[in-house]
Scaffold this motif. Structure first.
Motif, PDB file in Angstrom:
ATOM      1  N   ILE A 123       5.338  -6.623 -16.642  1.00 43.18           N
ATOM      2  CA  ILE A 123       6.437  -7.291 -15.981  1.00 43.18           C
ATOM      3  C   ILE A 123       7.212  -8.282 -16.653  1.00 43.18           C
ATOM      4  O   ILE A 123       8.524  -8.245 -16.550  1.00 43.18           O
ATOM      5  CB  ILE A 123       5.884  -7.894 -14.545  1.00 43.18           C
ATOM      6  N   ILE A 124       6.499  -8.914 -17.468  1.00 39.85           N
ATOM      7  CA  ILE A 124       7.210  -9.758 -18.535  1.00 39.85           C
ATOM      8  C   ILE A 124       7.876  -9.442 -19.629  1.00 39.85           C
ATOM      9  O   ILE A 124       8.972  -9.715 -20.166  1.00 39.85           O
ATOM     10  CB  ILE A 124       6.256 -10.845 -18.943  1.00 39.85           C
ATOM     11  N   ALA A 125       7.279  -7.988 -19.914  1.00 38.66           N
ATOM     12  CA  ALA A 125       7.871  -7.624 -21.304  1.00 38.66           C
ATOM     13  C   ALA A 125       9.354  -6.474 -20.789  1.00 38.66           C
ATOM     14  O   ALA A 125       9.975  -6.395 -21.845  1.00 38.66           O
ATOM     15  CB  ALA A 125       6.953  -6.625 -21.794  1.00 38.66           C
ATOM     16  N   VAL A 126       9.257  -6.159 -19.813  1.00 45.11           N
ATOM     17  CA  VAL A 126      10.539  -5.281 -19.244  1.00 45.11           C
ATOM     18  C   VAL A 126      11.762  -6.286 -19.498  1.00 45.11           C
ATOM     19  O   VAL A 126      12.638  -5.754 -20.113  1.00 45.11           O
ATOM     20  CB  VAL A 126      10.352  -4.936 -17.832  1.00 45.11           C
ATOM     21  N   PRO A 127      11.858  -7.369 -18.958  1.00 41.91           N
ATOM     22  CA  PRO A 127      13.210  -8.053 -19.133  1.00 41.91           C
ATOM     23  C   PRO A 127      13.328  -8.543 -20.815  1.00 41.91           C
ATOM     24  O   PRO A 127      14.419  -8.920 -21.260  1.00 41.91           O
ATOM     25  CB  PRO A 127      13.261  -9.611 -18.300  1.00 41.91           C
ATOM     26  N   LEU A 128      12.167  -8.625 -21.463  1.00 40.41           N
ATOM     27  CA  LEU A 128      12.339  -9.084 -22.896  1.00 40.41           C
ATOM     28  C   LEU A 128      12.503  -8.065 -23.778  1.00 40.41           C
ATOM     29  O   LEU A 128      12.296  -7.975 -25.027  1.00 40.41           O
ATOM     30  CB  LEU A 128      10.989  -9.724 -23.250  1.00 40.41           C
ATOM     31  N   ARG A 129      12.694  -6.584 -22.982  1.00 34.95           N
ATOM     32  CA  ARG A 129      12.906  -5.493 -23.839  1.00 34.95           C
ATOM     33  C   ARG A 129      11.855  -5.053 -24.705  1.00 34.95           C
ATOM     34  O   ARG A 129      12.030  -4.461 -25.830  1.00 34.95           O
ATOM     35  CB  ARG A 129      14.250  -5.514 -24.727  1.00 34.95           C
ATOM     36  N   TYR A 130      10.731  -5.380 -24.278  1.00 33.40           N
ATOM     37  CA  TYR A 130       9.420  -5.014 -25.492  1.00 33.40           C
ATOM     38  C   TYR A 130       8.932  -3.552 -24.554  1.00 33.40           C
ATOM     39  O   TYR A 130       8.272  -2.696 -24.952  1.00 33.40           O
ATOM     40  CB  TYR A 130       8.324  -6.002 -25.223  1.00 33.40           C
ATOM     41  N   GLU A 131       9.421  -3.582 -23.169  1.00 36.24           N
ATOM     42  CA  GLU A 131       9.143  -2.184 -22.323  1.00 36.24           C
ATOM     43  C   GLU A 131      10.247  -1.702 -21.931  1.00 36.24           C
ATOM     44  O   GLU A 131      11.219  -2.218 -21.563  1.00 36.24           O
ATOM     45  CB  GLU A 131       7.968  -2.663 -21.228  1.00 36.24           C
ATOM     46  N   VAL A 132      10.260  -0.269 -21.722  1.00 34.02           N
ATOM     47  CA  VAL A 132      11.365   0.380 -20.982  1.00 34.02           C
ATOM     48  C   VAL A 132      10.926   0.870 -19.706  1.00 34.02           C
ATOM     49  O   VAL A 132      10.150   1.751 -19.689  1.00 34.02           O
ATOM     50  CB  VAL A 132      12.235   1.387 -21.974  1.00 34.02           C
ATOM     51  N   LEU A 133      12.024   0.624 -18.672  1.00 33.26           N
ATOM     52  CA  LEU A 133      11.575   1.465 -17.401  1.00 33.26           C
ATOM     53  C   LEU A 133      12.464   2.713 -17.359  1.00 33.26           C
ATOM     54  O   LEU A 133      13.663   2.903 -17.490  1.00 33.26           O
ATOM     55  CB  LEU A 133      12.246   0.462 -16.247  1.00 33.26           C
ATOM     56  N   ASP A 134      11.392   3.850 -17.138  1.00 32.12           N
ATOM     57  CA  ASP A 134      12.072   5.101 -17.159  1.00 32.12           C
ATOM     58  C   ASP A 134      11.885   5.726 -15.645  1.00 32.12           C
ATOM     59  O   ASP A 134      10.722   6.350 -15.534  1.00 32.12           O
ATOM     60  CB  ASP A 134      11.633   6.129 -18.465  1.00 32.12           C
ATOM     61  N   PHE A 135      12.754   5.795 -14.742  1.00 31.22           N
ATOM     62  CA  PHE A 135      12.341   6.279 -13.273  1.00 31.22           C
ATOM     63  C   PHE A 135      12.632   7.692 -13.538  1.00 31.22           C
ATOM     64  O   PHE A 135      12.017   8.315 -12.333  1.00 31.22           O
ATOM     65  CB  PHE A 135      13.378   5.757 -12.600  1.00 31.22           C
TER      66      PHE A 135
END
Length: 371
Positions: A123-135
């Protein structure tokens, strides 16, 4: 006969990482109870954290000094400030809150809560761009579902107690000590435990940044443990006004400190690094729920600890969510190890022709469980 020996050795080599990971979580499980026994006999959690990480830093130091003396980067003042903040988050705050929560809950509750670190980190990594959401990809959806399922399990563990699971046998081992005021406030324990998981998640993300500039994991671990021990000592002196709490004799307090420093902070870290090198970080994290299961079994059948239906249901939901998240993360690892390349020209005879990756994937950082 020789063929049988060869088959046994081959099987041992194949499953050696699996056996070592089971051994790690057996050590973690035993550690939960020896720590709780120490707390029950009057040991301050903050004093324990200070002594334990000092011992851990002393144990790791010689390995870091000899194995990384040729690759260790120069320590600048700016880098030391980052290590200071990293130690503050990962040791002084996270570990102190985690062990303080054990005084208000139980080892089973804390072990289950620690499984949420992966979801909170995501959850924290998504807004920091360490993770990418791919729906649009099944693994991307699995990461999102896993996070939501894990958090719903935490809510159940925190808000729903439910009936006590009856134990038809008495406890085989009694660890209750003179401090009878423990396990009395699930709300306070839950807040402390969740706060420690959030802090650890931030700590993991900070690791991803600092490891790019200080690529010496043993040396970094030594710095973090020793600086964290010093920070915890200052914090303990502020909150603990009784100087007698610092005195350690030949009792359960000493053994818990030595076990936590030598086995957990020393031996387990070395084994985890070896397993990560052989099988990858996803393989290591898959075994994390094993501690929750082993702690629950021992707590109920051996130590006679009360188990509540809400805690059991919540823990199962948290573990299910964790495996959804890990399955989604495993896709990232596969992309990393199978990066596709393409030619930048129409003919490989062209002297300007070269290979370039179609997509660059960030290398997944190593995350080591902390107890």
């Amino acid at each position: 006969m020789e063929q049988n020996i060869f088959d046994l050795l081959s099987t041992y080599r194949k499953f050696k990482p699996h056996m070592l990971m089971v051994l790690i979580h057996l050590c973690y499980t035993f550690g939960y109870f020896i720590i709780e026994a120490s707390f029950n006999h009057g040991m301050s959690p903050h004093v324990f954290v200070t002594y334990r990480y000092f011992v851990g830093g002393v144990v790791i130091f010689p390995f870091a000094y000899f194995f990384e003396r040729n690759v260790r980067p120069k320590l600048t003042f700016a880098l030391f400030l980052e290590i200071f903040v990293l130690s503050l988050m990962g040791v002084c705050l996270a570990v102190n809150m985690c062990f303080a929560s054990m005084k208000y809950t139980s080892p089973t509750f804390v072990a289950a809560m620690l499984n949420t670190i992966a979801s909170i980190t995501f959850i924290i990594a998504v807004p920091l761009r360490y993770e990418v959401l791919d729906f649009q990809h099944p693994r991307g959806i699995a990461k999102i579902l896993g996070t939501l399922i894990s958090l719903s399990g935490v809510m159940i563990m925190t808000l729903y107690k439910g009936p006590t699971m009856r134990n038809f046998y008495g406890p085989l081992i009694h660890i209750q000590g003179k401090n009878g005021a423990i396990h009395k406030n699930l709300l306070i324990g839950s807040i402390l435990s969740i706060s420690s998981c959030v802090t650890w998640s931030i700590w993991y993300i900070m690791q991803a940044s600092i490891m790019k500039r200080y690529a010496a994991p043993l040396s970094l671990t030594t710095w973090v443990t020793l600086v964290g021990a010093a920070q915890s000592a200052v914090f303990t002196m502020i909150v603990e006004h009784n100087l007698s709490s610092w005195r350690i004799g030949l009792n359960i307090h000493l053994w818990s400190i030595l076990y936590g420093g030598i086995v957990v902070a020393g031996l387990i870290i070395y084994i985890q690094l070896w397993c990560i090198e052989k099988k990858g970080p996803v393989f290591v994290t898959v075994f994390n729920p094993l501690s929750t299961i082993l702690v629950a079994i021992l707590a109920y059948f051996v130590f006679g600890e009360k188990l509540y239906l809400g805690s059991i249901i919540g823990a199962v939901i948290v573990i299910v969510g964790l495996y959804f998240l890990l399955w989604g993360k495993e896709g990232d690892q596969e992309v990393q190890t199978n990066t596709k390349y393409k030619w930048t020209c129409s003919s490989i005879v062209d002297p300007e022709c070269k290979m370039q990756p179609i997509a660059s994937v960030k290398k997944e950082e190593v995350q080591i469980q902390v107890v």
